[in-house]
Every structure is written in C-alpha cells, then in structure tokens.
Design a protein around this motif. Structure first.
Motif, PDB file in Angstrom:
ATOM      1  N   ASP A 112       7.522  -7.377   8.545  1.00  0.00           N
ATOM      2  CA  ASP A 112       6.437  -6.720   8.868  1.00  0.00           C
ATOM      3  C   ASP A 112       6.313  -5.356   7.804  1.00  0.00           C
ATOM      4  OD1 ASP A 112       4.704  -4.533  10.151  1.00  0.00           O
ATOM      5  OD2 ASP A 112       4.284  -5.965  11.577  1.00  0.00           O
ATOM      6  N   TRP A 113       5.634  -5.316   6.822  1.00  0.00           N
ATOM      7  CA  TRP A 113       5.831  -4.258   5.890  1.00  0.00           C
ATOM      8  C   TRP A 113       4.985  -2.743   6.295  1.00  0.00           C
ATOM      9  CZ3 TRP A 113       4.312  -8.429   1.915  1.00  0.00           C
ATOM     10  CH2 TRP A 113       5.249  -9.636   1.687  1.00  0.00           C
ATOM     11  N   GLU A 114       4.463  -3.054   7.288  1.00  0.00           N
ATOM     12  CA  GLU A 114       3.831  -1.592   7.649  1.00  0.00           C
ATOM     13  C   GLU A 114       4.564  -0.809   8.597  1.00  0.00           C
ATOM     14  OE1 GLU A 114       1.480   0.803  10.593  1.00  0.00           O
ATOM     15  OE2 GLU A 114       2.296  -1.349  10.962  1.00  0.00           O
ATOM     16  N   TYR A 115       5.240  -1.354   9.742  1.00  0.00           N
ATOM     17  CA  TYR A 115       5.979  -0.892  10.742  1.00  0.00           C
ATOM     18  C   TYR A 115       7.337  -0.430  10.082  1.00  0.00           C
ATOM     19  CZ  TYR A 115       7.207   0.166  15.593  1.00  0.00           C
ATOM     20  OH  TYR A 115       7.531   1.095  16.679  1.00  0.00           O
ATOM     21  N   GLU A 116       7.847   0.624  10.456  1.00  0.00           N
ATOM     22  CA  GLU A 116       8.959   1.343   9.996  1.00  0.00           C
ATOM     23  C   GLU A 116      10.028   0.253  10.224  1.00  0.00           C
ATOM     24  OE1 GLU A 116      12.156   4.945  10.093  1.00  0.00           O
ATOM     25  OE2 GLU A 116      10.074   4.847  11.361  1.00  0.00           O
ATOM     26  N   GLY A 117      10.402  -0.386  11.321  1.00  0.00           N
ATOM     27  CA  GLY A 117      11.635  -1.216  11.575  1.00  0.00           C
ATOM     28  C   GLY A 117      11.244  -2.642  11.280  1.00  0.00           C
ATOM     29  N   GLY A 118       9.857  -3.110  10.970  1.00  0.00           N
ATOM     30  CA  GLY A 118      10.013  -4.537  10.522  1.00  0.00           C
ATOM     31  C   GLY A 118      10.743  -4.846   9.470  1.00  0.00           C
ATOM     32  N   ALA A 119      11.182  -6.058   9.285  1.00  0.00           N
ATOM     33  CA  ALA A 119      11.908  -6.627   8.334  1.00  0.00           C
ATOM     34  C   ALA A 119      11.272  -6.685   7.010  1.00  0.00           C
ATOM     35  CB  ALA A 119      12.449  -8.052   8.401  1.00  0.00           C
ATOM     36  N   LYS A 120      12.170  -6.286   5.901  1.00  0.00           N
ATOM     37  CA  LYS A 120      11.591  -6.453   4.367  1.00  0.00           C
ATOM     38  C   LYS A 120      12.073  -7.521   3.725  1.00  0.00           C
ATOM     39  CE  LYS A 120       9.685  -2.553   5.559  1.00  0.00           C
ATOM     40  NZ  LYS A 120       9.701  -2.581   7.111  1.00  0.00           N
ATOM     41  N   PRO A 121      11.596  -8.014   2.789  1.00  0.00           N
ATOM     42  CA  PRO A 121      11.924  -9.008   1.884  1.00  0.00           C
ATOM     43  C   PRO A 121      13.355  -9.150   1.775  1.00  0.00           C
ATOM     44  CG  PRO A 121      10.106  -8.243   0.995  1.00  0.00           C
ATOM     45  CD  PRO A 121      10.624  -7.335   1.752  1.00  0.00           C
ATOM     46  N   PRO A 122      14.171 -10.326   2.092  1.00  0.00           N
ATOM     47  CA  PRO A 122      15.656 -10.508   1.952  1.00  0.00           C
ATOM     48  C   PRO A 122      16.142 -10.077   0.406  1.00  0.00           C
ATOM     49  CG  PRO A 122      14.794 -12.395   2.769  1.00  0.00           C
ATOM     50  CD  PRO A 122      13.633 -11.653   2.339  1.00  0.00           C
ATOM     51  N   ILE A 123      16.968  -9.028   0.367  1.00  0.00           N
ATOM     52  CA  ILE A 123      17.498  -8.494  -0.929  1.00  0.00           C
ATOM     53  C   ILE A 123      18.225  -9.198  -1.900  1.00  0.00           C
ATOM     54  CG2 ILE A 123      19.716  -7.652  -0.030  1.00  0.00           C
ATOM     55  CD1 ILE A 123      19.536  -4.886  -1.316  1.00  0.00           C
TER      56      ILE A 123
END
Length: 452
Positions: free
Chosen positions: A169-180
C-alpha cells in the motif's frame, strides 16, 4: 501483480489419476461453483488508467505493467507520491456503465468477475470510511463502482469478487513498499518497520476487508503476494483468514494471500498461479491462472502486444484439461470503457463458447493424454456415461487425429458444432485414430466429441 514460480506448491497437488474418466480431484460444495465456471474476468482499473503507462511523454520503465506507474514511471526514480496521488482529482470515468461491463463478461462466456477494489497504490474504488483516498472523497466521479457492479452482477446472475492489495500500500505510511532486493529504483524503496506495518494492518487493511465483505458480500477475495514477505507473519495471515471466515464462510480465498507459505494450500480455497503462468500437469486442488491479453494489466496506451483469440482459447481449454480456471484480464480506459481490441477478443471467445461451452463448463481433466494437436477435457454425464472433448488447436495435415490413453472404444465420435459423425479405428496401445474433415470447421479450435 507479479510473476513468480509455484513449482513447490504445484508438486504437492499433482494427483495420481484413478479410473478411466476424470482423475480424483479434491472438491467440496463451497468451491464447486468455481470449478464448474472455469472462466472469469479480471479487471484492473484505477488512477493508473489515466497515464496509461506513459508519464511526461515517456513510457514507464522496468516492465509494461501500467498499474505500477507510480513506482515505475520516470524510471528508475519513480513518480513523487503527491504527483501520482493528484491523479485522483482527474479520475472521472464518465462512460463507466456497470451493466455494460457485466454484459460483455456474460456474452464472453465468463461466469464471474474480479475487480481491483484497491491495488498497490492504495486508492479505493468504493467509499471506504477508513481512508479519504477513495473514489467518493478524492475524485470528481463520486460514484461507488463496486456497489454498481454488485447490483449489475446480481441482476445478471454473475458472481463478483474483489482483488485487494493487503501487503503493498503505497499511500498509507505503514503499508509495504516494493521489495528492495528485486526493485532496483533510485533511491531504493524505503522498507517499513513491523510496528508501522501493524498500524496499517489494524487501521486500514483489516477494516477495509470488513467493509468489502459486509457491504458487498463478494464471492471471492483475491489477495496478492509473489513471494513470502516476512512482514506478513503467520499470526497476521491467520488473523486475516479468520476474519474472512467469520464474516462470510462462503467467501473464497486464494493462495496469493501468502504465496510460498508451506501450509498455504491447506488454509485457502484455491491456488492462484503466477501472472500468465500455465502449469503443464493436473493439479488436484481448485486453481486458476490470471492472464492478460497483452503485457499490461492496467490499460497501457502503448502496449500493442495483443494475443490472438486462438491463443487465449488454447490457454482456457489447456487449463480446464488440467483442472484449472482461466481469469482473463481487461484494463479499462480512464473514461470507463473497454478497449476495442479487448472487446473484439471477448466477443470472439463468447461466440466460440456459445458453440463449444460443453468442453469447458463443468468439464475437467481426463486420463487420455493431451497431445501436440491440442487438449482433452472430460465431462461425466452420470454413471458409466461421459464425453471426451478433443480441442484441436493444431489441425493434423493428414487429417488423422490420434488420441492416446483410451482403453475402450467410444460409442460415437462427432463434431460438437454440427453433429457430423466421424469415422474412427483403434490405435495400437489403447487409443483411437479419428478421420477428420478436409478443413477445420473452426480455424481457432475445432472440438470433436468422443461419447461413451
């Protein structure tokens, strides 16, 4: 969506074939409608439908997935969140008509629809009370797309399911972002902490899942991971599954809720393959492949890699021959209409299924072996009665169709479309040879029936 390999999961569910007809497959009343349906529509629609794979005049990088443009536009830097999220003020699909969408699906022979209620960008296509980043509060459209689709599906007796991005979830601060480790952007994606993700999980993910079930009663909740993200712990997995089971025990859950979990197949209702991944063996548990007509899932204005109707039909009958479903994706344009290239293929598929639907609906795998000429599906008609459907993708030049793995001769062989009876003779070592007409009755896939 993201491609991944399911070899270990598939291996667990490749069952031994028993008897002459269909192999023993694990079924229950809850999933029967799903396996009988065999063919559904997937829809990817959201803010990403506006740029449609192009940002500031440049095509999105990394791959052709238009729905990933927030992270892949202006590659490798991505698009600033505030710039992408500003698209909500432009999202106004004034030509959206839920009944038209449902009728296109129904006329294509599809039995259910799954739409992206919330994709990775975090934007909701329903008036969620959990976040203002939704179609009612943030866009000028101010209509409940899920609600309108739900009413249209009920009117036309179409099952409706929702894709929900519970991990990313790229909008919510705590949502996961793409795996590094796999997403080589500059700078690398900032990874959230467990505490941040727990806040997202409790304050956005679980409440929105509750809303979807309580407000719309979906037949399916389709979740999306493509690895085994450690941040979705066993506790969180069981919490989410338990919530769904409590609110609606009949709602089906797919395996990508946490793919590569060693026990995932026993926790969910059906297996989901990787993007455009088509297994070559029978899998006993209900399963599906979600696939595209071209490269992208969301509408991409520069994706011209359209598959032929014949190729899409071959994927459908190929999956049925291995006990699987096929969910064919549509990426509507930002005005709410389906691309003409998609509509043509849907209607051609629908015309084929109007004639040959018996080879798909309620049919499954067979002891007789698929060959390089095509795929064999089977339907039991009662005790000691069945039909084998020989889906001929590649017409034999010598007009002789060899079918192997048959230990008794059929009572009758004929073309499904016309009923024309065909001659056949035994083939050495449990098989038959069928004499075909000079030319195929359908240049895409001609279906021959062997009746017992």
């Amino acid at each position: 969506m993201k491609k991944f390999i399911l070899i270990s999961i598939i291996a667990l569910f490749m069952g031994a074939k028993t008897g002459y007809g269909q192999p023993a497959v694990s079924q229950n009343q809850k999933t029967q409608w799903f396996t009988d349906s065999r063919f559904g529509m997937f829809i990817h629609f959201g803010l990403y439908s506006i740029p449609a794979g192009v940002w500031d005049g440049k095509i999105s990088g990394r791959n052709m997935y238009a729905e990933w443009i927030q992270k892949q536009g202006n590659w490798p830097n991505g698009i600033p969140d505030k710039d992408y999220q500003a698209l909500a003020k432009q999202f106004n699909p004034i030509k959206f008509n839920a009944e038209e969408w449902v009728l296109e699906a129904r006329n294509a022979g599809m039995k259910y629809i799954i739409i992206t209620a919330k994709h990775h960008d975090g934007f909701a296509l329903w008036p969620t009370k959990v976040s203002s980043y939704n179609i009612m509060d943030a866009s000028p459209f101010k209509r409940d797309i899920l609600g309108e689709l739900s009413k249209a599906c009920e009117k036309y007796q179409m099952k409706l399911g929702f894709y929900y991005s519970h991990w990313q979830d790229w909008e919510y601060e705590g949502g996961a972002k793409p795996p590094i480790d796999e997403f080589k952007s500059v700078p690398p994606p900032v990874q959230v902490t467990d505490a941040q993700f727990e806040k997202y999980w409790q304050q956005k993910c679980l409440p929105q899942v509750c809303e979807l079930i309580e407000n719309y009663h979906p037949a399916i909740l389709w979740f999306d991971t493509w690895a085994k993200p450690e941040i979705i712990t066993d506790k969180r997995l069981d919490e989410l599954i338990g919530l769904i089971r409590k609110l609606d025990p009949n709602c089906l859950i797919n395996s990508r809720i946490l793919m590569r979990h060693p026990d995932i197949a026993s926790k969910v209702d059906f297996l989901s393959m990787g993007d455009n991944e088509f297994p070559t063996d029978i899998i006993n548990q209900p399963w599906e492949t979600s696939g595209t007509m071209n490269y992208s899932w969301g509408y991409h204005q520069l994706d011209y890699h359209w598959e032929s109707t014949k190729s899409l039909l071959a994927k459908l009958v190929g999956n049925v021959s291995r006990n699987g479903n096929f969910q064919l994706n549509i990426g509507p344009k930002s005005d709410g209409t389906f691309p003409k290239a998609s509509v043509r293929r849907l209607r051609e598929i629908g015309a084929w299924l109007y004639v040959n639907g018996d080879a798909v609906y309620g049919s499954g795998p067979c002891r007789a072996k698929n060959d390089n000429w095509g795929f064999i599906t089977c339907k039991k008609l009662g005790e000691n009665k069945k039909r084998l459907f020989l889906n001929i993708v590649n017409w034999p030049e010598n007009r002789e169709l060899v079918v192997k793995g048959i230990d008794q001769l059929p009572a009758k062989v004929y073309l499904l479309e016309t009923g024309q009876v065909l001659d056949f003779i035994p083939y050495p070592e449990n098989g038959i040879t069928i004499r075909l007409p000079n030319i195929p009755i359908d240049p895409k896939i001609t279906v021959v029936v062997a009746e017992y």
